[in-house]
Design a protein around this motif. Structure first.
Motif, PDB file in Angstrom:
ATOM      1  N   LEU A  70      -0.115  21.167 -93.126  1.00 37.69           N
ATOM      2  CA  LEU A  70       0.400  22.044 -92.080  1.00 37.69           C
ATOM      3  C   LEU A  70      -0.259  23.413 -92.243  1.00 37.69           C
ATOM      4  CD1 LEU A  70       2.469  22.315 -89.762  1.00 37.69           C
ATOM      5  CD2 LEU A  70       4.116  23.116 -91.457  1.00 37.69           C
ATOM      6  N   SER A  71      -0.695  24.015 -91.135  1.00 35.27           N
ATOM      7  CA  SER A  71      -1.313  25.330 -91.218  1.00 35.27           C
ATOM      8  C   SER A  71      -0.709  26.267 -90.193  1.00 35.27           C
ATOM      9  CB  SER A  71      -2.831  25.228 -90.998  1.00 35.27           C
ATOM     10  OG  SER A  71      -3.140  25.120 -89.620  1.00 35.27           O
ATOM     11  N   ASP A  72      -0.855  27.576 -90.472  1.00 35.55           N
ATOM     12  CA  ASP A  72      -0.340  28.552 -89.511  1.00 35.55           C
ATOM     13  C   ASP A  72      -1.266  28.686 -88.301  1.00 35.55           C
ATOM     14  OD1 ASP A  72      -2.363  29.791 -90.937  1.00 35.55           O
ATOM     15  OD2 ASP A  72      -1.282  31.679 -91.234  1.00 35.55           O
ATOM     16  N   GLU A  73      -2.596  28.702 -88.567  1.00 33.76           N
ATOM     17  CA  GLU A  73      -3.545  28.763 -87.451  1.00 33.76           C
ATOM     18  C   GLU A  73      -4.948  28.324 -87.863  1.00 33.76           C
ATOM     19  OE1 GLU A  73      -4.565  32.664 -86.006  1.00 33.76           O
ATOM     20  OE2 GLU A  73      -3.914  33.638 -87.862  1.00 33.76           O
ATOM     21  N   VAL A  74      -5.073  27.654 -88.992  1.00 33.21           N
ATOM     22  CA  VAL A  74      -6.397  27.272 -89.470  1.00 33.21           C
ATOM     23  C   VAL A  74      -7.104  26.370 -88.467  1.00 33.21           C
ATOM     24  CG1 VAL A  74      -7.650  26.003 -91.254  1.00 33.21           C
ATOM     25  CG2 VAL A  74      -5.811  27.564 -91.904  1.00 33.21           C
ATOM     26  N   VAL A  75      -6.370  25.440 -87.875  1.00 31.87           N
ATOM     27  CA  VAL A  75      -6.986  24.473 -86.972  1.00 31.87           C
ATOM     28  C   VAL A  75      -7.528  25.149 -85.715  1.00 31.87           C
ATOM     29  CG1 VAL A  75      -6.577  22.430 -85.555  1.00 31.87           C
ATOM     30  CG2 VAL A  75      -5.587  22.579 -87.841  1.00 31.87           C
ATOM     31  N   VAL A  76      -6.829  26.155 -85.211  1.00 32.76           N
ATOM     32  CA  VAL A  76      -7.246  26.798 -83.969  1.00 32.76           C
ATOM     33  C   VAL A  76      -7.999  28.102 -84.216  1.00 32.76           C
ATOM     34  CG1 VAL A  76      -5.371  25.789 -82.642  1.00 32.76           C
ATOM     35  CG2 VAL A  76      -5.013  27.998 -83.762  1.00 32.76           C
ATOM     36  N   SER A  77      -8.281  28.406 -85.484  1.00 34.57           N
ATOM     37  CA  SER A  77      -8.980  29.636 -85.837  1.00 34.57           C
ATOM     38  C   SER A  77     -10.397  29.317 -86.291  1.00 34.57           C
ATOM     39  CB  SER A  77      -8.231  30.354 -86.969  1.00 34.57           C
ATOM     40  OG  SER A  77      -9.031  31.350 -87.563  1.00 34.57           O
ATOM     41  N   PRO A  78     -11.346  30.254 -86.087  1.00 27.98           N
ATOM     42  CA  PRO A  78     -12.706  30.017 -86.583  1.00 27.98           C
ATOM     43  C   PRO A  78     -12.833  30.240 -88.079  1.00 27.98           C
ATOM     44  CG  PRO A  78     -12.584  32.165 -85.523  1.00 27.98           C
ATOM     45  CD  PRO A  78     -11.253  31.497 -85.300  1.00 27.98           C
ATOM     46  N   PHE A  79     -11.760  30.663 -88.743  1.00 29.51           N
ATOM     47  CA  PHE A  79     -11.817  31.012 -90.151  1.00 29.51           C
ATOM     48  C   PHE A  79     -11.012  30.028 -90.994  1.00 29.51           C
ATOM     49  CE2 PHE A  79     -11.685  34.954 -87.591  1.00 29.51           C
ATOM     50  CZ  PHE A  79     -13.020  35.289 -87.708  1.00 29.51           C
ATOM     51  N   ASP A  80     -11.462  29.841 -92.216  1.00 33.16           N
ATOM     52  CA  ASP A  80     -10.722  29.141 -93.278  1.00 33.16           C
ATOM     53  C   ASP A  80     -10.562  27.636 -93.075  1.00 33.16           C
ATOM     54  OD1 ASP A  80     -10.564  31.665 -94.244  1.00 33.16           O
ATOM     55  OD2 ASP A  80      -8.401  31.872 -94.150  1.00 33.16           O
ATOM     56  N   SER A  93     -11.588  10.718-101.327  1.00 36.36           N
ATOM     57  CA  SER A  93     -12.202  10.166-102.532  1.00 36.36           C
ATOM     58  C   SER A  93     -11.182   9.427-103.395  1.00 36.36           C
ATOM     59  CB  SER A  93     -12.853  11.284-103.354  1.00 36.36           C
ATOM     60  OG  SER A  93     -11.887  12.085-104.012  1.00 36.36           O
ATOM     61  N   ARG A  94      -9.900   9.705-103.178  1.00 35.03           N
ATOM     62  CA  ARG A  94      -8.853   9.067-103.978  1.00 35.03           C
ATOM     63  C   ARG A  94      -8.009   8.097-103.154  1.00 35.03           C
ATOM     64  NH1 ARG A  94      -6.735  13.675-108.178  1.00 35.03           N
ATOM     65  NH2 ARG A  94      -5.106  12.096-108.486  1.00 35.03           N
ATOM     66  N   GLY A  95      -8.520   7.705-101.992  1.00 33.74           N
ATOM     67  CA  GLY A  95      -7.860   6.672-101.210  1.00 33.74           C
ATOM     68  C   GLY A  95      -6.709   7.147-100.353  1.00 33.74           C
ATOM     69  N   PHE A  96      -6.639   8.435-100.056  1.00 33.08           N
ATOM     70  CA  PHE A  96      -5.599   8.986 -99.189  1.00 33.08           C
ATOM     71  C   PHE A  96      -6.230   9.440 -97.873  1.00 33.08           C
ATOM     72  CE2 PHE A  96      -3.627   9.192-103.270  1.00 33.08           C
ATOM     73  CZ  PHE A  96      -2.253   9.200-103.074  1.00 33.08           C
ATOM     74  N   VAL A  97      -5.403   9.534 -96.844  1.00 35.98           N
ATOM     75  CA  VAL A  97      -5.834  10.134 -95.585  1.00 35.98           C
ATOM     76  C   VAL A  97      -4.947  11.343 -95.312  1.00 35.98           C
ATOM     77  CG1 VAL A  97      -6.694   7.985 -94.611  1.00 35.98           C
ATOM     78  CG2 VAL A  97      -4.315   8.649 -94.205  1.00 35.98           C
ATOM     79  N   THR A  98      -5.456  12.275 -94.524  1.00 37.08           N
ATOM     80  CA  THR A  98      -4.696  13.475 -94.202  1.00 37.08           C
ATOM     81  C   THR A  98      -4.333  13.509 -92.723  1.00 37.08           C
ATOM     82  OG1 THR A  98      -6.739  14.734 -93.854  1.00 37.08           O
ATOM     83  CG2 THR A  98      -5.747  14.826 -96.050  1.00 37.08           C
ATOM     84  N   VAL A  99      -3.167  14.049 -92.444  1.00 39.49           N
ATOM     85  CA  VAL A  99      -2.712  14.301 -91.072  1.00 39.49           C
ATOM     86  C   VAL A  99      -2.455  15.798 -90.970  1.00 39.49           C
ATOM     87  CG1 VAL A  99      -0.935  13.882 -89.353  1.00 39.49           C
ATOM     88  CG2 VAL A  99      -1.667  12.020 -90.848  1.00 39.49           C
ATOM     89  N   VAL A 100      -3.107  16.461 -90.020  1.00 40.71           N
ATOM     90  CA  VAL A 100      -3.060  17.920 -89.938  1.00 40.71           C
ATOM     91  C   VAL A 100      -2.307  18.365 -88.697  1.00 40.71           C
ATOM     92  CG1 VAL A 100      -4.433  20.037 -89.909  1.00 40.71           C
ATOM     93  CG2 VAL A 100      -5.293  18.014 -91.132  1.00 40.71           C
ATOM     94  N   MET A 101      -1.413  19.340 -88.884  1.00 41.43           N
ATOM     95  CA  MET A 101      -0.702  19.964 -87.775  1.00 41.43           C
ATOM     96  C   MET A 101      -0.860  21.477 -87.885  1.00 41.43           C
ATOM     97  SD  MET A 101       2.854  17.761 -87.559  1.00 41.43           S
ATOM     98  CE  MET A 101       3.331  18.561 -86.010  1.00 41.43           C
ATOM     99  N   ASP A 102      -0.814  22.156 -86.749  1.00 39.69           N
ATOM    100  CA  ASP A 102      -0.995  23.603 -86.704  1.00 39.69           C
ATOM    101  C   ASP A 102       0.132  24.215 -85.876  1.00 39.69           C
ATOM    102  OD1 ASP A 102      -3.863  25.509 -86.984  1.00 39.69           O
ATOM    103  OD2 ASP A 102      -2.110  26.292 -85.947  1.00 39.69           O
ATOM    104  N   THR A 103       0.772  25.269 -86.404  1.00 39.51           N
ATOM    105  CA  THR A 103       1.874  25.896 -85.674  1.00 39.51           C
ATOM    106  C   THR A 103       1.419  27.052 -84.794  1.00 39.51           C
ATOM    107  OG1 THR A 103       2.381  27.473 -87.448  1.00 39.51           O
ATOM    108  CG2 THR A 103       3.459  25.306 -87.549  1.00 39.51           C
ATOM    109  N   GLU A 104       0.130  27.402 -84.861  1.00 40.69           N
ATOM    110  CA  GLU A 104      -0.410  28.508 -84.079  1.00 40.69           C
ATOM    111  C   GLU A 104       0.400  29.791 -84.283  1.00 40.69           C
ATOM    112  OE1 GLU A 104      -2.128  27.492 -80.164  1.00 40.69           O
ATOM    113  OE2 GLU A 104      -1.208  25.521 -80.463  1.00 40.69           O
ATOM    114  N   ARG A 105       0.690  30.067 -85.546  1.00 42.72           N
ATOM    115  CA  ARG A 105       1.389  31.281 -86.006  1.00 42.72           C
ATOM    116  C   ARG A 105       2.838  31.396 -85.535  1.00 42.72           C
ATOM    117  NH1 ARG A 105      -2.258  36.502 -85.206  1.00 42.72           N
ATOM    118  NH2 ARG A 105      -2.493  35.646 -83.112  1.00 42.72           N
TER     119      ARG A 105
END
Length: 349
Positions: A70-80, A93-105
């Motif tokens: 979960l991120s504050d704005e990483v997904v919709v930001s050009p930074f970080d 590399s360790r057999g996991f997958v990630t699901v990402v959500m963004d709250t847009e601050r």
């Protein structure tokens, strides 16, 4: 049709037992399988194009092998965004997958977003922010192994481990670079006063001066903000209508956008970089620092490394690889000095 390789095929090629293959490819090799054998197993698996069956693995381990980010704005930001990229590298590399959500601050969405991820039976959670900042941990993050990246638990007794850049050391090493080039009058455009990173970089600036036997001039420190125009106006105040003997020979900036503004001001005043003025950035921002003319010397924020370190710590916790005596709640990742053409020896006055 070619038969799909099995774990037994990998074991035969690597000269190990099938159980050793299972341990290594499921991320539990350390402490159970010799490193040389682990290397042979990974090489054999690569050569045979073998990977464990994720569904079967989940059923055996009672895990989903999904990590919620979960991120504050990483997904919709050009930074970080590299923080998430580094975290995903380790997860895959360790057999996991990630699901990402963004709250847009929108902090009001944190709790519901976490519940959404928990409903998907994630094995762990990571919260990532744009820029170093304190974070009030939602209760949902305490229900599964969780970690913070580029932010920290502001509770008096932190409940979650956090992984952050070593901003004090970064500020110190940036200043040391300029001092070693002979600069004694170094101005600092230090970012925004409300940023947790800004005072840490100022602290590093002061520490470097003390270590070099110089007194840092407080009138050379300006909380200028973060944008190009702030860098321009800050530099104009430092350089315009000032005799060469009284103007700084170097300006250190709290990010690369400020450094662009400084370079524009220097150009407006007919000053050559670095012959008349050295300019130091911070961040090593993609498509900015290395494409400026002259190319910008800067401190690279270790974003991908932060993501990798945070995910490694989280997965170790999930898989029981963390030592029971481990009590630290903080991992500091060093920044990296990138020397280019915008800094040079101090001019003779």
């Amino acid at each position: 049709m070619n038969r799909k390789a099995t774990a037994l095929d990998v074991a035969k090629r690597a000269g190990v037992s099938r159980s050793a293959v299972s341990l290594v490819l499921n991320g539990r090799g350390d402490g159970n399988v010799a490193k040389e054998s682990q290397d042979r197993i990974r090489l054999a698996a690569q050569e045979l194009n073998y990977s464990p069956n994720a569904i079967a693995l989940s059923l055996r381990n009672q895990r989903s092998r999904i990590i919620g980010i979960l991120s504050d704005e990483v997904v919709v930001s050009p930074f970080d965004g590299n923080i998430i990229g580094g975290a995903d590298d380790v997860a895959r590399s360790r057999g996991f997958v990630t699901v990402v959500m963004d709250t847009e601050r929108d902090t009001a969405r944190d709790a519901s977003a976490i519940e959404t991820l928990l409903d998907r039976q994630v094995d762990g959670l990571m919260y990532v922010t744009v820029g170093l900042k304190p974070f009030e941990v939602p209760q949902g993050m305490l229900r599964v192994p969780s970690i913070l990246a580029n932010c920290y638990d502001e509770h008096p007794e932190p409940q979650l481990h956090h992984v952050i850049p070593d901003e004090v050391k970064g500020g110190r090493e940036a200043t040391e670079h300029l001092l070693q080039l002979g600069h004694e009058d170094i101005a600092l455009l230090a970012g925004a006063a409300e940023s947790p990173a800004a005072p840490l970089r100022v602290q590093g600036y002061r520490e470097a001066h003390v270590a070099a036997g110089f007194e840092a001039r407080e009138d050379r420190i300006f909380m200028a903000g973060w944008d190009i125009d702030a860098g321009f106006h800050g530099a104009m105040k430092l350089l315009d209508d000032v005799s060469p003997a009284n103007r700084p020979t170097a300006i250190m900036c709290a990010n690369d956008r400020l450094a662009i503004g400084v370079a524009l001001a220097a150009g407006r005043l007919g000053l050559s970089i670095p012959a008349d003025l050295s300019v130091m950035g911070y961040d090593d921002e993609t498509r900015i620092a290395d494409t400026m003319v002259p190319a910008l010397t800067t401190m690279a924020l270790p974003l991908r490394e932060i993501g990798r370190a945070a995910m490694t710590t989280l997965l170790d916790s999930i898989e029981g690889n963390t030592a029971e005596a481990e009590t630290t709640v903080e991992t500091m990742v060093p920044c990296r000095l990138v020397v280019r053409e915008s800094t040079g020896p101090a001019p003779t006055r």
